[in-house]
Design a protein around this motif. Structure first.
Motif, PDB file in Angstrom:
ATOM      1  N   LEU A 265      -1.555   0.998   0.691  1.00 39.88           N
ATOM      2  CA  LEU A 265      -2.607   2.007   0.816  1.00 39.88           C
ATOM      3  C   LEU A 265      -3.995   1.385   0.803  1.00 39.88           C
ATOM      4  O   LEU A 265      -4.888   1.826   1.522  1.00 39.88           O
ATOM      5  CB  LEU A 265      -2.488   3.023  -0.322  1.00 39.88           C
ATOM      6  N   ALA A 266      -4.186   0.369  -0.046  1.00 37.30           N
ATOM      7  CA  ALA A 266      -5.505  -0.236  -0.203  1.00 37.30           C
ATOM      8  C   ALA A 266      -5.585  -1.646   0.358  1.00 37.30           C
ATOM      9  O   ALA A 266      -6.671  -2.187   0.520  1.00 37.30           O
ATOM     10  CB  ALA A 266      -5.887  -0.258  -1.689  1.00 37.30           C
ATOM     11  N   GLY A 267      -4.419  -2.269   0.641  1.00 37.06           N
ATOM     12  CA  GLY A 267      -4.408  -3.643   1.101  1.00 37.06           C
ATOM     13  C   GLY A 267      -4.516  -4.613  -0.058  1.00 37.06           C
ATOM     14  O   GLY A 267      -4.960  -4.268  -1.158  1.00 37.06           O
ATOM     15  N   ASN A 268      -4.088  -5.850   0.184  1.00 39.90           N
ATOM     16  CA  ASN A 268      -4.131  -6.871  -0.856  1.00 39.90           C
ATOM     17  C   ASN A 268      -4.164  -8.236  -0.191  1.00 39.90           C
ATOM     18  O   ASN A 268      -3.314  -8.533   0.649  1.00 39.90           O
ATOM     19  CB  ASN A 268      -2.915  -6.748  -1.778  1.00 39.90           C
ATOM     20  N   ALA A 269      -5.131  -9.054  -0.548  1.00 40.13           N
ATOM     21  CA  ALA A 269      -5.248 -10.384   0.048  1.00 40.13           C
ATOM     22  C   ALA A 269      -3.978 -11.187  -0.192  1.00 40.13           C
ATOM     23  O   ALA A 269      -3.430 -11.193  -1.292  1.00 40.13           O
ATOM     24  CB  ALA A 269      -6.452 -11.117  -0.543  1.00 40.13           C
ATOM     25  N   GLY A 270      -3.511 -11.854   0.851  1.00 39.85           N
ATOM     26  CA  GLY A 270      -2.308 -12.654   0.741  1.00 39.85           C
ATOM     27  C   GLY A 270      -1.035 -11.855   0.926  1.00 39.85           C
ATOM     28  O   GLY A 270       0.063 -12.403   0.803  1.00 39.85           O
ATOM     29  N   GLN A 271      -1.172 -10.562   1.239  1.00 39.20           N
ATOM     30  CA  GLN A 271       0.014  -9.715   1.382  1.00 39.20           C
ATOM     31  C   GLN A 271      -0.035  -8.873   2.654  1.00 39.20           C
ATOM     32  O   GLN A 271       0.315  -7.703   2.646  1.00 39.20           O
ATOM     33  CB  GLN A 271       0.166  -8.796   0.159  1.00 39.20           C
ATOM     34  N   THR A 272      -0.447  -9.467   3.763  1.00 39.13           N
ATOM     35  CA  THR A 272      -0.478  -8.697   5.004  1.00 39.13           C
ATOM     36  C   THR A 272       0.923  -8.237   5.380  1.00 39.13           C
ATOM     37  O   THR A 272       1.094  -7.126   5.903  1.00 39.13           O
ATOM     38  CB  THR A 272      -1.070  -9.528   6.147  1.00 39.13           C
ATOM     39  N   ASN A 273       1.925  -9.060   5.130  1.00 42.81           N
ATOM     40  CA  ASN A 273       3.302  -8.669   5.445  1.00 42.81           C
ATOM     41  C   ASN A 273       3.782  -7.562   4.519  1.00 42.81           C
ATOM     42  O   ASN A 273       4.346  -6.554   4.956  1.00 42.81           O
ATOM     43  CB  ASN A 273       4.247  -9.882   5.392  1.00 42.81           C
TER      44      ASN A 273
ATOM     45  N   ALA B 291       2.956   0.207   3.911  1.00 41.33           N
ATOM     46  CA  ALA B 291       2.271   1.250   4.680  1.00 41.33           C
ATOM     47  C   ALA B 291       3.248   1.888   5.662  1.00 41.33           C
ATOM     48  O   ALA B 291       3.184   3.096   5.930  1.00 41.33           O
ATOM     49  CB  ALA B 291       1.073   0.662   5.417  1.00 41.33           C
ATOM     50  N   GLY B 292       4.160   1.072   6.187  1.00 40.23           N
ATOM     51  CA  GLY B 292       5.186   1.615   7.074  1.00 40.23           C
ATOM     52  C   GLY B 292       6.063   2.636   6.381  1.00 40.23           C
ATOM     53  O   GLY B 292       6.487   3.634   6.989  1.00 40.23           O
ATOM     54  N   VAL B 293       6.367   2.416   5.100  1.00 39.53           N
ATOM     55  CA  VAL B 293       7.145   3.388   4.327  1.00 39.53           C
ATOM     56  C   VAL B 293       6.403   4.719   4.248  1.00 39.53           C
ATOM     57  O   VAL B 293       7.001   5.797   4.356  1.00 39.53           O
ATOM     58  CB  VAL B 293       7.449   2.844   2.913  1.00 39.53           C
ATOM     59  N   VAL B 294       5.082   4.658   4.086  1.00 40.83           N
ATOM     60  CA  VAL B 294       4.279   5.883   4.045  1.00 40.83           C
ATOM     61  C   VAL B 294       4.394   6.632   5.373  1.00 40.83           C
ATOM     62  O   VAL B 294       4.571   7.853   5.411  1.00 40.83           O
ATOM     63  CB  VAL B 294       2.807   5.554   3.728  1.00 40.83           C
ATOM     64  N   GLY B 295       4.315   5.881   6.471  1.00 39.44           N
ATOM     65  CA  GLY B 295       4.466   6.514   7.785  1.00 39.44           C
ATOM     66  C   GLY B 295       5.837   7.145   7.957  1.00 39.44           C
ATOM     67  O   GLY B 295       5.960   8.243   8.524  1.00 39.44           O
ATOM     68  N   LEU B 296       6.864   6.462   7.498  1.00 40.19           N
ATOM     69  CA  LEU B 296       8.223   7.007   7.543  1.00 40.19           C
ATOM     70  C   LEU B 296       8.291   8.346   6.817  1.00 40.19           C
ATOM     71  O   LEU B 296       8.836   9.329   7.349  1.00 40.19           O
ATOM     72  CB  LEU B 296       9.178   5.996   6.894  1.00 40.19           C
ATOM     73  N   VAL B 297       7.751   8.401   5.613  1.00 39.28           N
ATOM     74  CA  VAL B 297       7.819   9.620   4.809  1.00 39.28           C
ATOM     75  C   VAL B 297       7.102  10.773   5.496  1.00 39.28           C
ATOM     76  O   VAL B 297       7.635  11.882   5.617  1.00 39.28           O
ATOM     77  CB  VAL B 297       7.225   9.364   3.403  1.00 39.28           C
TER      78      VAL B 297
ATOM     79  N   PRO C 284       3.915   2.359  -6.542  1.00 38.64           N
ATOM     80  CA  PRO C 284       3.508   1.728  -7.807  1.00 38.64           C
ATOM     81  C   PRO C 284       2.256   0.887  -7.650  1.00 38.64           C
ATOM     82  O   PRO C 284       1.976   0.317  -6.588  1.00 38.64           O
ATOM     83  CB  PRO C 284       4.713   0.842  -8.171  1.00 38.64           C
ATOM     84  N   GLY C 285       1.511   0.802  -8.755  1.00 37.02           N
ATOM     85  CA  GLY C 285       0.391  -0.128  -8.846  1.00 37.02           C
ATOM     86  C   GLY C 285       0.834  -1.346  -9.628  1.00 37.02           C
ATOM     87  O   GLY C 285       1.908  -1.895  -9.381  1.00 37.02           O
TER      88      GLY C 285
END
Length: 448
Positions: A344-352, A358-364, A384-385
């Motif tokens: 949802l917010a992005g995280n450096a080093g975690q583009t994959n 984010a794809g899971v959000v689109g699925l839902v 989760p955070g």
């Protein structure tokens, strides 16, 4: 790993020092336990504007009595929960009633207490109503960031009080300790099948009795906590994990009275194998399995990208499609997938990883209305955070501390927090909750 800073702030010297230095002052959260199943105190029901909701019967069944009738002498002065019905707010002028209702009482809410604001769906034909109701979202999230002392603030948009009962029970209980700043939409009640009728008082403690739950990645961590919580609520749990985790998977299954299913979810025929292993079908499909392969994009080889997208997203899509198509997931069933605030917010080093979640959000959001109409199944996600697990314990100290403190509750969550949220979405009475992505992050300061 123990949160030593949280322990420090629980002492008198620690409170004094952190106050003088302007440091975060997290409060120990009250979480659910068999000994403490409800909040300790009373409930204050307020109204802003005219409302057509009949809330009294629903609130009476939440387990919290009216303010002044709690189990402590402080209950009258420190309500455990405040419910503000603002569904009747239709213009900017009516928002003054929101301030008038909460301004005198918000400071008195007990530690680890709850504030729940009830709003109405935005009316596309009335931009004044839509503006006023959207304002409640900004209000709720802002209040959540300033209220402190482990208290949470959430907004529920609804039209039918009865359809929102399971949601209100959850939000007004210790089970929602790490859920704050969320906007949850509850649809209108629909005709209940035998599978999703509201449990009677006799089986309210075990609402999932007679249901079969499949939890992927359940041999350890968050997945194990989810399996444990669903079993507590009466479900027969199937603990699915990769063959390499056989020992842990069988240990968890034996402890919970369930069964272990050893399977790599990335197999093309994973859905068929699950259906074959469960000839009587399943009621709850919990997609928890996931991996990380962190590296900045400029340094990330293709195999690290592909492996994360395959496990975290492609396998979820493929397996869900197969189980729905084959009818292995029964009507009245629930699908709960695991997203992440990284999606949802992005995280450096975690583009994959961020892309997969984010794809899971689109699925839902895409599948939820069709799955309900065509299969009688709801589709939701938890996001989760910072959750205290072995994985986060291995994060470098300063990054770990930043992750813990950068939310409104100024502490990390526990696997049980994700599990309790999953159990609410899996509840038989949660059929009106569909297409929702609920962050379990203590209201992270990152992202919406």
């Amino acid at each position: 790993m123990a949160d030593r800073y949280l322990r420090l702030t629980g002492t008198a010297p620690g409170r004094f020092l952190t106050r003088r230095l302007g440091l975060p002052q997290p409060a120990a959260l009250t979480r659910w336990s068999a000994e403490r199943p409800a909040l300790d105190g009373g409930l204050l029901h307020l109204t802003a504007g005219r409302s057509a909701l009949d809330l009294a019967p629903v609130l009476a069944r939440t387990g919290i009595g009216p303010a002044g009738s709690g189990r402590t002498e402080r209950a009258a002065d420190a309500p455990a929960a405040v419910v503000l019905d603002a569904t009747g707010v239709r213009d900017v002028e009516a928002l003054a009633a929101v301030h008038a209702a909460l301004h005198p009482v918000v400071r008195s809410v007990a530690s680890s207490g709850r504030v729940v604001v009830l709003g109405a769906p935005l009316d596309p034909a009335d931009h004044h109503q839509a503006a006023a109701q959207q304002a409640l979202e900004g209000f709720t999230r802002s209040l959540g960031k300033e209220i402190g002392r482990g208290r949470t603030v959430n907004l529920v948009r609804l039209t039918d009080a009865a359809a929102a009962e399971s949601t209100l029970r959850f939000l007004l209980s210790p089970k929602s300790a790490y859920v704050s700043g969320q906007v949850i939409e509850v649809g209108a009640a629909r005709e209940a099948s035998a599978a999703d009728r509201e449990p009677t008082d006799a089986d309210q403690d075990r609402p999932l009795s007679g249901r079969t739950a499949l939890v992927t990645g359940a041999a350890r961590g968050i997945g194990e906590a989810v399996a444990e919580t669903l079993a507590r609520d009466g479900a027969r749990v199937v603990v699915l994990d990769v063959p390499q985790a056989e020992q842990d998977a069988r240990r968890v299954a034996e402890r919970l009275g369930g069964t272990a299913l050893l399977l790599d979810m990335t197999f093309a025929d994973a859905g068929a194998r699950i259906a074959e292993a469960l000839p009587d079908g399943l009621d709850l499909l919990i997609h928890n399995a996931g991996i990380t392969r962190d590296r900045r994009l400029v340094n990330m080889p293709a195999e690290r990208w592909i492996s994360v997208l395959e496990v975290n997203l492609a396998s979820v899509l493929r397996t869900t499609d197969a189980l729905l198509k084959d009818g292995a997931l029964k009507r009245g069933g629930r699908i709960v997938a695991t997203a992440s605030i990284a999606g949802l917010a992005g995280n450096a080093g975690q583009t994959n990883y961020g892309a997969s979640k984010a794809g899971v959000v689109g699925l839902v959001r895409s599948l939820a209305p069709r799955a309900l109409d065509e299969h009688g199944v709801t589709v939701n996600a938890v996001a989760p955070g910072f959750i205290e697990t072995k994985m986060t314990a291995a994060v470098p100290l300063f990054i770990r501390e930043a992750g813990r403190r950068m939310n409104s509750l100024a502490q990390g969550g526990l696997p049980a927090d994700v599990a309790e949220t999953t159990a609410w979405l899996a509840h038989p009475a949660s059929g009106a909750v569909n297409g929702q992505v609920v962050r379990v992050c203590g209201q992270s300061l990152l992202g919406a």
